[in-house]
Design a protein around this motif. Structure first.
Motif, short mmCIF file in Angstrom:
data_model
loop_
_atom_site.label_atom_id
_atom_site.label_comp_id
_atom_site.label_asym_id
_atom_site.label_seq_id
_atom_site.Cartn_x
_atom_site.Cartn_y
_atom_site.Cartn_z
N LYS A 149 74.22 27.24 37.76
CA LYS A 149 74.63 26.97 39.14
C LYS A 149 76.10 26.56 39.20
O LYS A 149 76.85 26.98 40.09
CB LYS A 149 73.76 25.88 39.73
CG LYS A 149 74.02 25.62 41.21
CD LYS A 149 73.04 24.59 41.76
CE LYS A 149 73.29 24.33 43.24
NZ LYS A 149 72.33 23.35 43.79
N PHE A 154 76.01 29.14 42.86
CA PHE A 154 74.74 29.11 43.59
C PHE A 154 73.61 29.09 42.57
O PHE A 154 73.85 29.19 41.38
CB PHE A 154 74.62 30.30 44.55
CG PHE A 154 74.49 31.64 43.85
CD1 PHE A 154 73.25 32.24 43.70
CD2 PHE A 154 75.61 32.30 43.36
CE1 PHE A 154 73.13 33.47 43.06
CE2 PHE A 154 75.50 33.53 42.72
CZ PHE A 154 74.25 34.11 42.57
N ASP A 155 72.39 28.96 43.06
CA ASP A 155 71.24 28.86 42.16
C ASP A 155 70.50 30.19 42.09
O ASP A 155 69.66 30.49 42.95
CB ASP A 155 70.29 27.76 42.65
CG ASP A 155 69.17 27.48 41.65
OD1 ASP A 155 69.01 28.28 40.70
OD2 ASP A 155 68.45 26.49 41.82
#
Length: 217
Positions: A149, A154-155
């Motif tokens: 991340k 972002f994940d």
């Protein structure tokens, strides 16, 4: 006569080397491997260990480019390092192959040897950092998720709806399921707003999959 024989010998090696370079430029990796193996047969490692090592490095690179040939590439690099144990190029290449095969400790060991030989090797510190993180990630899934991340912003695990300890097969299966579900073609008869939302979601899914499957240097 001996000079003529030597010249013929060198010209043969040069011709094969040029053939290999041309094949590499065209990304015909099978031909690169073939050229390298032909040169191997002509070289006496004890007399030309440096050249022998360079040929095996090129062979290993071509094998990896063909995909799924990590063990063969590793064997070529090991053979080269038997004759040139401090060859920086071979150590760097072997570390990369080991990393791609998931042997992070082995890769880090090779880079440690490289660091002892040449601490100023470009990109070495970053590669060692990445390997240290990879080792931690294999032990602690939450560390893996946080690291990814932080790197991509972002994940991707959340996007693909998989846990942080998901293996490659689980990631690939989830990607295929979601990509099929959100592919723009399946939303062609929907409203313009729904089509746009599906397109955005599809791009997110594709980006997440690429983040989790792309090899890290």
């Amino acid at each position: 006569r001996k000079c003529a024989e030597l010249q013929c010998y060198l010209e043969g090696i040069h011709a094969l080397a040029e053939e290999g370079r041309a094949a590499a430029a065209e990304e015909v990796h099978a031909l690169v491997v073939e050229s390298c193996e032909s040169i191997e047969k002509l070289i006496e490692p004890k007399a030309c260990s440096g050249l022998y090592a360079s040929v095996l490095k090129a062979k290993a690179g071509a094998l990896m480019s063909r995909g799924g040939r990590g063990e063969a590439a590793l064997a070529a690099l090991d053979a080269g390092l038997e004759w040139e144990p401090e060859h920086e190029g071979l150590l760097s290449a072997r570390a990369r192959v080991k990393q791609q095969m998931g042997n992070y400790h082995g890769a880090l060991s090779d880079l440690s040897l490289l660091q002892a030989l040449n601490p100023a090797t470009p990109g070495l510190f970053r590669r060692m950092q990445n390997l240290a993180c990879a080792i931690l990630e294999t032990k602690d899934p939450s560390c893996r998720a946080a690291s990814v991340k932080r790197r991509v912003g972002f994940d991707p695990f959340a996007v693909l709806e998989v846990p942080a300890d998901a293996d490659d097969l689980a990631i690939r299966r989830s990607y295929r399921r979601l990509a099929g579900q959100w592919h723009p073609d399946k939303w062609a008869q929907k409203t313009e707003e729904q089509q746009e939302a599906a397109s955005v979601r599809f791009k997110e899914i594709k980006s997440a999959y690429e983040c989790l499957t792309a090899p890290q240097d």
